[in-house]
Scaffold this motif. Structure first.
Motif, PDB file in Angstrom:
ATOM      1  N   ILE A 137      22.335 -34.327  47.485  1.00 28.72           N
ATOM      2  CA  ILE A 137      23.415 -34.314  48.374  1.00 28.72           C
ATOM      3  C   ILE A 137      23.904 -33.185  49.448  1.00 28.72           C
ATOM      4  CG2 ILE A 137      25.273 -35.255  49.285  1.00 28.72           C
ATOM      5  CD1 ILE A 137      24.686 -37.509  47.397  1.00 28.72           C
ATOM      6  N   ALA A 138      24.284 -31.872  48.607  1.00 34.60           N
ATOM      7  CA  ALA A 138      24.122 -31.268  48.716  1.00 34.60           C
ATOM      8  C   ALA A 138      23.291 -30.199  50.342  1.00 34.60           C
ATOM      9  CB  ALA A 138      24.476 -29.955  47.894  1.00 34.60           C
ATOM     10  N   ILE A 139      22.721 -30.158  49.273  1.00 40.40           N
ATOM     11  CA  ILE A 139      21.422 -29.724  50.130  1.00 40.40           C
ATOM     12  C   ILE A 139      21.092 -30.203  51.300  1.00 40.40           C
ATOM     13  CG2 ILE A 139      18.683 -29.590  50.195  1.00 40.40           C
ATOM     14  CD1 ILE A 139      19.039 -28.876  47.070  1.00 40.40           C
ATOM     15  N   GLU A 140      20.712 -31.628  51.309  1.00 39.80           N
ATOM     16  CA  GLU A 140      21.045 -32.536  52.425  1.00 39.80           C
ATOM     17  C   GLU A 140      21.596 -32.414  53.534  1.00 39.80           C
ATOM     18  OE1 GLU A 140      20.643 -36.698  51.088  1.00 39.80           O
ATOM     19  OE2 GLU A 140      18.395 -37.059  51.063  1.00 39.80           O
ATOM     20  N   ARG A 141      23.653 -32.498  53.663  1.00 38.49           N
ATOM     21  CA  ARG A 141      24.268 -31.475  53.708  1.00 38.49           C
ATOM     22  C   ARG A 141      24.056 -30.337  54.202  1.00 38.49           C
ATOM     23  NH1 ARG A 141      29.284 -34.404  49.416  1.00 38.49           N
ATOM     24  NH2 ARG A 141      29.391 -36.510  50.633  1.00 38.49           N
ATOM     25  N   ALA A 142      23.037 -29.951  54.593  1.00 37.83           N
ATOM     26  CA  ALA A 142      23.475 -27.757  54.755  1.00 37.83           C
ATOM     27  C   ALA A 142      22.301 -28.234  55.508  1.00 37.83           C
ATOM     28  CB  ALA A 142      22.955 -27.192  53.380  1.00 37.83           C
ATOM     29  N   GLY A 143      21.569 -29.393  55.585  1.00 40.97           N
ATOM     30  CA  GLY A 143      20.480 -29.842  56.778  1.00 40.97           C
ATOM     31  C   GLY A 143      19.807 -29.466  57.009  1.00 40.97           C
ATOM     32  N   TYR A 144      19.069 -29.664  55.514  1.00 42.10           N
ATOM     33  CA  TYR A 144      17.740 -30.264  54.337  1.00 42.10           C
ATOM     34  C   TYR A 144      17.010 -31.532  54.501  1.00 42.10           C
ATOM     35  CZ  TYR A 144      18.633 -24.757  53.576  1.00 42.10           C
ATOM     36  OH  TYR A 144      18.786 -23.168  53.758  1.00 42.10           O
ATOM     37  N   ALA A 145      15.816 -31.984  54.823  1.00 42.51           N
ATOM     38  CA  ALA A 145      15.258 -32.550  54.606  1.00 42.51           C
ATOM     39  C   ALA A 145      14.571 -32.383  53.045  1.00 42.51           C
ATOM     40  CB  ALA A 145      14.047 -32.905  55.291  1.00 42.51           C
ATOM     41  N   THR A 146      14.700 -33.499  52.055  1.00 39.54           N
ATOM     42  CA  THR A 146      14.186 -33.841  51.222  1.00 39.54           C
ATOM     43  C   THR A 146      13.386 -34.784  50.479  1.00 39.54           C
ATOM     44  OG1 THR A 146      16.256 -35.509  50.104  1.00 39.54           O
ATOM     45  CG2 THR A 146      16.787 -32.923  50.606  1.00 39.54           C
ATOM     46  N   LEU A 147      12.913 -33.836  49.692  1.00 36.98           N
ATOM     47  CA  LEU A 147      11.983 -34.328  48.395  1.00 36.98           C
ATOM     48  C   LEU A 147      11.885 -35.204  47.099  1.00 36.98           C
ATOM     49  CD1 LEU A 147       9.448 -36.892  48.386  1.00 36.98           C
ATOM     50  CD2 LEU A 147       8.095 -34.608  48.045  1.00 36.98           C
ATOM     51  N   ASN A 148      12.738 -35.968  46.756  1.00 40.15           N
ATOM     52  CA  ASN A 148      12.814 -35.567  45.354  1.00 40.15           C
ATOM     53  C   ASN A 148      12.152 -35.830  44.457  1.00 40.15           C
ATOM     54  OD1 ASN A 148      14.594 -35.532  42.461  1.00 40.15           O
ATOM     55  ND2 ASN A 148      16.698 -37.018  43.668  1.00 40.15           N
ATOM     56  N   VAL A 149      11.208 -35.728  43.490  1.00 35.79           N
ATOM     57  CA  VAL A 149      10.584 -36.400  43.273  1.00 35.79           C
ATOM     58  C   VAL A 149       9.954 -36.816  41.591  1.00 35.79           C
ATOM     59  CG1 VAL A 149       7.559 -36.518  42.653  1.00 35.79           C
ATOM     60  CG2 VAL A 149       8.947 -34.386  44.741  1.00 35.79           C
ATOM     61  N   ASP A 150       9.862 -37.888  41.747  1.00 31.57           N
ATOM     62  CA  ASP A 150       9.803 -38.131  39.963  1.00 31.57           C
ATOM     63  C   ASP A 150       8.325 -38.327  39.123  1.00 31.57           C
ATOM     64  OD1 ASP A 150      11.933 -39.907  38.147  1.00 31.57           O
ATOM     65  OD2 ASP A 150      12.643 -41.103  39.668  1.00 31.57           O
ATOM     66  N   TYR A 151       8.410 -37.415  38.073  1.00 32.69           N
ATOM     67  CA  TYR A 151       7.039 -38.047  37.679  1.00 32.69           C
ATOM     68  C   TYR A 151       6.971 -37.603  36.511  1.00 32.69           C
ATOM     69  CZ  TYR A 151       8.877 -32.580  36.234  1.00 32.69           C
ATOM     70  OH  TYR A 151       9.234 -32.224  36.132  1.00 32.69           O
ATOM     71  N   ALA A 152       5.429 -37.996  35.794  1.00 30.53           N
ATOM     72  CA  ALA A 152       5.470 -38.328  34.152  1.00 30.53           C
ATOM     73  C   ALA A 152       5.922 -37.285  33.927  1.00 30.53           C
ATOM     74  CB  ALA A 152       4.873 -39.491  33.984  1.00 30.53           C
ATOM     75  N   SER A 153       7.331 -36.315  33.344  1.00 31.61           N
ATOM     76  CA  SER A 153       7.212 -34.951  32.319  1.00 31.61           C
ATOM     77  C   SER A 153       6.855 -35.936  31.002  1.00 31.61           C
ATOM     78  CB  SER A 153       8.365 -35.333  32.464  1.00 31.61           C
ATOM     79  OG  SER A 153       9.243 -36.348  32.229  1.00 31.61           O
ATOM     80  N   ARG A 154       6.966 -36.707  30.562  1.00 32.27           N
ATOM     81  CA  ARG A 154       6.415 -36.746  28.804  1.00 32.27           C
ATOM     82  C   ARG A 154       5.287 -37.285  28.470  1.00 32.27           C
ATOM     83  NH1 ARG A 154      11.158 -40.745  26.770  1.00 32.27           N
ATOM     84  NH2 ARG A 154       9.397 -40.448  25.299  1.00 32.27           N
ATOM     85  N   ARG A 155       4.179 -37.496  30.362  1.00 31.16           N
ATOM     86  CA  ARG A 155       3.136 -37.956  29.006  1.00 31.16           C
ATOM     87  C   ARG A 155       2.275 -37.865  29.497  1.00 31.16           C
ATOM     88  NH1 ARG A 155       5.655 -42.551  31.938  1.00 31.16           N
ATOM     89  NH2 ARG A 155       4.821 -43.005  33.807  1.00 31.16           N
ATOM     90  N   LYS A 156       1.787 -36.524  29.985  1.00 32.27           N
ATOM     91  CA  LYS A 156       0.974 -35.601  30.557  1.00 32.27           C
ATOM     92  C   LYS A 156       0.903 -33.793  30.701  1.00 32.27           C
ATOM     93  CE  LYS A 156      -0.130 -38.961  34.331  1.00 32.27           C
ATOM     94  NZ  LYS A 156      -0.687 -39.499  35.380  1.00 32.27           N
ATOM     95  N   ALA A 157       0.300 -33.202  30.564  1.00 25.99           N
ATOM     96  CA  ALA A 157       0.054 -31.412  30.456  1.00 25.99           C
ATOM     97  C   ALA A 157       0.469 -31.499  32.371  1.00 25.99           C
ATOM     98  CB  ALA A 157      -0.994 -31.235  30.393  1.00 25.99           C
ATOM     99  N   LEU A 158       0.576 -29.732  32.036  1.00 25.00           N
ATOM    100  CA  LEU A 158       1.424 -29.694  33.833  1.00 25.00           C
ATOM    101  C   LEU A 158       0.338 -29.742  34.201  1.00 25.00           C
ATOM    102  CD1 LEU A 158       2.830 -26.007  32.020  1.00 25.00           C
ATOM    103  CD2 LEU A 158       4.249 -27.945  33.372  1.00 25.00           C
TER     104      LEU A 158
END
Length: 228
Positions: free
Chosen positions: A30-51
Motif C-alpha cells: 500500500i505504501a509503495i502504491e501511494r508513492a506512485g509505483y505499480a506493484t506485483l505482489n507475488v505468491d509462490y510455493a516457498s515451502r514446496r520447491k527449490a530456489l
C-alpha cells in the motif's frame, strides 16, 4: 501552453519469505502504491520447491509485469524472497531492472538452518528451499546466487521474538538471521531497524527506508542505524 511530459511509471515486484504469503507484504505494498509505483505482489510455493524451480514459477508473471511498464522494474524482498530475487535476476534479468531492497534476507545464510536442516520436522515444514538457507552452500546453490551487479539496499533487524532460536544466532540478529549475514558483497547500502524478522515488512522505519532507496538508491537514516 507547453505540457510537461508524463513521467514513466516504475513498478515494484514484492517477493515474500519462506512459509509466508503475499498478504504479509500488504502494508508495504500500500505504501509503495501511494508513492506512485505499480506493484506485483507475488505468491509462490516457498515451502514446496527449490530456489531454481521457484525462479521458473515466478518468471511468467514478472516478465509480463516488467514488459508492461514504461519505467523501471524494482524488487522488494523479505527473507528468502531476496534469495529468490537473486536467483531470478541471475537467470531472467529484465532489461529495465531498477533497484532491489532486501529485508532480513540471509545472503550469507542462516546459522539456524545449519543447526536444524537435518531434522525431519524442519525438512518437512520448510521443504527443498529450506535446505538451501544454510551458511554452507553446495555448489548448485552457490551457482544460483552469483555476486550482485545491480543496486541493492539491505535492511536488517536487531530484535527477536524467538528466545530459543535466537540463542543459536550471533548477536545482533532478528531471531532468524544475524545482521552480519544479511549483507552481500557489492551492496549499495545497509541499515538496521529495531524490528524482529517477521515484522520487518510492517516496520514504519523499514518502509520509509525502502521508499527512499527505490527513489534515490540510498537509505534515509531516520531512526535507523546505518551500517558501513
Amino acid at each position: 501552453m507547453t505540457l510537461e511530459p508524463t513521467k514513466p511509471q516504475d513498478g515494484v515486484v514484492l517477493l515474500h519469505g519462506i512459509s509466508r504469503t503475499a498478504r504479509s507484504f500488504r502494508k508495504m505494498e500500500i505504501a509503495i502504491e501511494r508513492a506512485g509505483y505499480a506493484t506485483l505482489n507475488v505468491d509462490y510455493a516457498s515451502r514446496r520447491k527449490a530456489l531454481q524451480e521457484l525462479v521458473e514459477d515466478i518468471d511468467p508473471a514478472i516478465e509480463l509485469f516488467a514488459g508492461a511498464l514504461d519505467g523501471s522494474v524494482h524488487f522488494v524482498c523479505h527473507s528468502m524472497g531476496g534469495l529468490v530475487a537473486r536467483a531470478y535476476l541471475a537467470r531472467r534479468r529484465p532489461r529495465n531492472l531498477g533497484r532491489v531492497v532486501m529485508l532480513g534476507t540471509p545472503n550469507g545464510g542462516s546459522e539456524i538452518a545449519d543447526r536444524l536442516k537435518r531434522f525431519p520436522l524442519y525438512r518437512t515444514f520448510f521443504g527443498p528451499a529450506g535446505q538451501q538457507l544454510g551458511t554452507r552452500r553446495d555448489t548448485t546453490t552457490a551457482a544460483l546466487l552469483p555476486p550482485v551487479d545491480y543496486p541493492v539496499g539491505i535492511i536488517a533487524g536487531d530484535r527477536s521474538i524467538y528466545p530459543v532460536a535466537g540463542a543459536l544466532l550471533p548477536r545482533p540478529h532478528d531471531g532468524r538471521v544475524s545482521v552480519a549475514n544479511t549483507g552481500v558483497d557489492g551492496m549499495a547500502d545497509h541499515m538496521v531497524v529495531h524490528a524482529s524478522h517477521p515484522w520487518l515488512v510492517r516496520n514504519d522505519a523499514a518502509i520509509a527506508a525502502t521508499l527512499a532507496f527505490l527513489q534515490d538508491g540510498r537509505f534515509t537514516p531516520g531512526s535507523a542505524r546505518r551500517v558501513g
